[in-house]
Design an enzyme around this catalytic site. Structure first.
Site, PDB file in Angstrom:
ATOM      1  N   GLU A 142      66.104  40.610 -25.129  1.00 49.66           N
ATOM      2  CA  GLU A 142      66.200  40.974 -26.544  1.00 49.66           C
ATOM      3  C   GLU A 142      67.139  39.993 -27.241  1.00 49.66           C
ATOM      4  O   GLU A 142      68.216  39.697 -26.724  1.00 49.66           O
ATOM      5  CB  GLU A 142      66.737  42.402 -26.718  1.00 49.66           C
ATOM      6  N   GLY A 275      77.049  44.147 -25.144  1.00 47.78           N
ATOM      7  CA  GLY A 275      77.806  45.172 -24.418  1.00 47.78           C
ATOM      8  C   GLY A 275      76.939  45.745 -23.316  1.00 47.78           C
ATOM      9  O   GLY A 275      77.384  46.000 -22.209  1.00 47.78           O
ATOM     10  N   MET A 277      72.271  46.374 -22.406  1.00 48.35           N
ATOM     11  CA  MET A 277      70.889  46.176 -22.840  1.00 48.35           C
ATOM     12  C   MET A 277      69.999  47.235 -22.206  1.00 48.35           C
ATOM     13  O   MET A 277      70.002  47.429 -21.005  1.00 48.35           O
ATOM     14  CB  MET A 277      70.427  44.764 -22.441  1.00 48.35           C
ATOM     15  N   GLU A 312      72.544  53.520 -24.591  1.00 41.45           N
ATOM     16  CA  GLU A 312      71.436  52.802 -23.940  1.00 41.45           C
ATOM     17  C   GLU A 312      70.348  53.765 -23.467  1.00 41.45           C
ATOM     18  O   GLU A 312      69.166  53.442 -23.511  1.00 41.45           O
ATOM     19  CB  GLU A 312      71.953  51.973 -22.758  1.00 41.45           C
TER      20      GLU A 312
END
Length: 878
Positions: A142, A275, A277, A312
């Site tokens: 991403e 931080g 994904m 997440e």
């Protein structure tokens, strides 16, 4: 001269387009990858089922930083007559002799690439194993970097199924989105075939290869959850595992939709740009965002792990199962995951008051969105390079804040019902912002689209001016900008209003620039004298707007504050609004100081956290605005923060609350930064004991930063023993959190040579690229010229080392925003005039605007006739 149009039918027609053409779409990828972790390269082959839906001689897909073997390319057995790789556009155009058959066909090709060190695409990360440095292979796709691992249709809307095969050294652990289907070992190499995935976007495909330990749990539905760590650190994964299992159970119930995959792995990666994904079924994290050690981790890091994991895992539904159609709708992913993470963590740890702390996110968004160089929540994206820059406080924090506002307006039950319908309707496909509004309207019967479009399609937000006219209340909205200008925006604002009570609330929609609430005074208890009458707009700060009260209402609110009549959230809102109005020169600094003084008996973590942000901001600006008063202003703030700090002391108490454990270090750090001698001396004393005995109870993880800053307070080129001691702590520490703590203090010094030495550490192997921001963030105002000279001299080196990464923005933001003059803004603008790239252009503009905002604030402060009188009055008040 304008360039000639591309000839009809040539590959050039696909250049310069924001998005890939729609005449062909992938349905299923079969990928085989062979990473070589010693040579740091990989080879691969892809076999993609492509559905051709319109007559064409072309296939157009994404590829970047890959060598594609042109001779290997076949579509249904046909070789292309032309293969064009356009590097700027990151597209691969395959041209065939005649029109391709409609319907499904298979595209096959071989390719190879480098396991880069840029923390994007398919990259390498270094780790230590038995005293030896090794490489692991990791993916970070991403937003637009799957194309750096394999040629693909690298846009969220092109969902497909993925069947992966990896060939890796036999002794290594190799993970992907899905569980292993079968594995064969042939000597030193094992071949792992993974189960086929459901429909998913390319940016969520993930691979991790390395040596790991793990801890394991299971959800109420029987899904296996694992946390993978470096060998020997698995016990540090237990807290995240617990949060992971609880989060999957929570979201399953909230969305009434089971977790879609058979397993979930969470992996700590030593080198990681973000931080964390949310890759489908294989979530990757920075070590400090996943690992928690009771012995060496602070309370704030524990909370960060909980929030990050919950964020997440919310994405597994909001983002992965239902995915935004294009990056314009990124906020649907990030705003909702931010909001959902607070919802879930609040249910796990109600004692953390997480919704009060959520106002940190709202404040962060209000701050950025009051700049002319902000952007709407729904932002047009024209080039892949622009996407990284919108992973910011607007997409995350404003997104989450307007969701909170909408939930408050519709009610929690209706809102949850609508989200459940939305997830079920768009599962395994893509959605736009309008699709969400349509479902919310259908379920709630409210005009959600009209209301919310004013918040997502236009930039900024309003300040509501409130005046008491007789018995009526006059409301007026204007766009709030810190540069003092007024924008033309009009919002539909859900107004909540409390009159003499938090519980007696009035609600209305402000749809126009002006509105009147008739007989407000008689609707409240009779207008009493003696300070009991007050009116507060935006109850619990659920609305994304600021409020400016007339003098009478301001005085009444200050009395209500001191009498503890307001909620913690309302107290925070009043402080933040007053601070912003002062910066915009719409209220005096004197009035802000009077307000702050009303909090002298405050003991709550969240309220003091916001007060600390304001006092820090004012202390810094006063150095340039009123150098003669700066010392007294610092003393005033010490007077404000010292009582709660004394009460807590340096040592944790048995059974104390999580919030007090976070409050103690915040206050101690603030007092050190304000120059409080006693705190500095005590911090230095405790550090000396800690340096000789790392197991001492005199310096807990929570209070170490304050002690490290105390050490740096007295460091200079001629007295560097404290600096060298901190470097030793950094080098000996095995824990990521401890390393970050030291890094954040090394540059907090006035001495030019020490600051340069600290900044130059960024270029060494001692500091991972992902951690450079900590060194930059430590630079203090007194050292800004040193830092700026260093940035100019090293810009080419920085550009090269951090190219293609959002981390380069940290260099600009951290250093540029320390300045406060128009002259400096002009100088910095000139330097970057020939050096700006799309990846950090927005950050540069925002940082330069911040310099001009500060310059204007300084002029306003200098024009205040009674500021010195106010400071001395408050300073000497008993």
């Amino acid at each position: 001269m304008a360039p000639a149009p591309a000839p009809a039918g040539s590959a050039d027609q696909f250049r310069g387009q924001a998005r890939l053409p729609r005449f062909a779409a992938p349905r299923r990828y079969e990928l085989r990858l062979r990473p070589d972790l010693d040579a740091c390269v990989f080879t691969g082959d892809a076999s993609v089922v492509v559905d051709v839906s319109a007559p064409t001689r072309f296939l157009v897909l994404n590829a970047a930083d890959l060598a594609v073997d042109r001779a290997s390319i076949r579509f249904q057995g046909l070789a292309p007559t032309e293969v064009s790789l356009f590097e700027d556009d990151e597209i691969l155009v395959l041209e065939f002799d005649g029109e391709l058959p409609l319907g499904e066909g298979v595209l096959a090709m071989d390719f190879n690439g480098t396991l880069n060190d840029q923390m994007r695409g398919f990259y390498r990360s270094k780790y230590e194993y038995k005293g030896e440095t090794k490489n692991m292979a990791v993916t970070q796709f991403e937003a637009v970097d799957a194309r750096r691992c394999f040629p693909c249709w690298d846009e969220p809307a092109f969902k497909a199924k993925f069947k992966l095969t990896l060939e890796v050294p036999s002794e290594l652990v190799a993970l992907s989105n899905m569980p292993v289907a079968c594995e064969t070992i042939a000597g030193p190499i094992k071949t792992i075939h993974y189960e086929e995935s459901p429909l998913m976007s390319t940016y969520l495909v993930a691979i991790v290869v390395g040596l790991f330990d793990y801890v394991e749990g299971v959800t109420s539905e029987g899904n296996k959850v694992r946390v993978y760590t470096q060998v020997g650190k698995s016990s540090q994964g237990k807290f995240a595992l617990d949060i992971g299992v609880k989060s999957l159970n929570f979201y399953k119930d909230y969305f009434d939709t089971p977790y879609p995959l058979p397993k979930l792995d969470m992996v700590a990666i030593p080198d990681f740009a973000a931080g964390a994904m949310e890759n489908y079924g294989l979530v990757t994290y920075r070590e400090v965002s996943l690992l928690f050690d009771e012995q060496s981790s602070s309370a704030s890091f524990k909370q960060n792990v909980a929030i990050t994991v919950a964020h997440e895992l919310a994405h597994q539904w909001f983002g992965n199962l239902v995915t935004m159609e294009w990056w314009t709708h990124l906020w649907l992913n990030e705003g909702f995951a931010t909001w959902m993470s607070h919802l879930s963590v609040d249910s796990f740890f109600p004692q953390w008051n997480i919704w009060t702390q959520f106002l940190d996110s709202t404040t962060s968004a209000l701050k950025l969105d009051s700049q002319a160089e902000s952007h709407p929540i729904e932002v047009e994206i024209h080039h892949a390079s622009e996407v990284d820059e919108i992973f910011d406080a607007i997409s995350y924090d404003k997104g989450a804040s307007v969701i909170r506002m909408l939930q408050s307006y519709l009610g929690a039950e209706r809102f949850q019902k609508a989200l459940t319908s939305y997830i079920k309707k768009y599962a395994y496909s893509n959605a736009k912002t309008e699709d969400l509004w349509a479902v919310l309207e259908e379920v709630s019967g409210e005009p959600v689209k009209d209301l919310m479009t004013t918040w997502t399609k236009q930039q900024g937000y309003p300040v509501i001016s409130v005046k008491l006219k007789g018995h009526d209340l006059e409301l007026e909205q204007d766009q709030f900008l810190l540069n003092g200008t007024s924008g033309a925006g009009i919002w539909i604002v859900p107004i909540t209003l409390g009159c003499c009570s938090h519980d007696k609330q009035k609600r209305l929609l402000l749809k126009h620039k002006h509105d009147n609430i008739k007989a407000i005074v008689s609707q409240c208890d009779s207008r009493q004298k003696g300070g009991n009458f007050w009116i507060k707009l935006n109850i619990d700060e659920t609305g994304f707007y600021r409020v400016k009260y007339d003098d009478e209402l301001t005085a009444a609110l200050r009395n209500a504050l001191q009498a503890k009549k307001l909620s913690l959230m309302d107290e925070i809102g009043i402080v933040d609004d007053a601070h912003a109005l002062s910066i915009a020169c719409k209220q005096t600094l004197s009035s802000l100081l009077h307000l702050l003084y009303a909090f002298r008996d405050e003991a709550d973590y969240s309220v003091l956290s916001h007060i600390n942000s304001v006092t820090s901001s004012v202390a810094k600006i006063s150095i340039d605005a009123t150098p003669d008063l700066a010392g007294d202003i610092k003393q005033l703030f010490i007077k404000l923060l010292l009582p709660p700090a004394k009460k807590l002391g340096w040592d944790p108490k048995d059974g104390e609350s999580h919030l007090n454990a976070m409050l103690r270090p915040m206050l101690l750090v603030a007092l050190v930064q304000l120059g409080h001698d006693k705190t500095i001396n005590e911090g230095f004393r405790r550090f000396q004991i800690f340096f000789d005995d790392r197991n001492t109870s005199l310096l807990t993880p929570d209070t170490r930063k304050a002690a490290y800053l105390s050490v740096m307070h007295n460091v200079s080129s001629t007295n560097r023993s404290g600096y060298d001691a901190l470097l030793k702590v950094y080098r000996k520490s095995a824990e990521g959190e401890e390393k970050l703590r030291v890094l954040g203090t090394l540059s907090s010094c006035q001495d030019k040579d020490i600051v340069l030495e600290s900044l130059n550490l960024i270029f060494t192997d001692e500091v991972r690229n992902q951690d450079a921001y900590r060194v930059l963030g430590g630079v203090i105002i007194e050292a800004r010229e040193t830092a700026w000279s260093w940035l100019k001299e090293n810009w080419d080196r920085i550009s090269e080392a951090f190219s293609g990464s959002s981390l380069i923005s940290d260099f600009i933001r951290s250093i540029v925003t320390l300045f406060t003059s128009k002259e400096k803004e002009a100088e910095i603008s000139q330097f970057f005039a020939t050096r700006t790239k799309p990846g950090y252009e927005r950050t540069l503009k925002q940082s330069l605007e911040r310099v001009l905002i500060n310059a204007r604030w300084i002029e306003g402060i200098r024009g205040e006739a009674k500021l010195a009188q106010t400071v001395h009055e408050l300073l000497h008040k008993p």
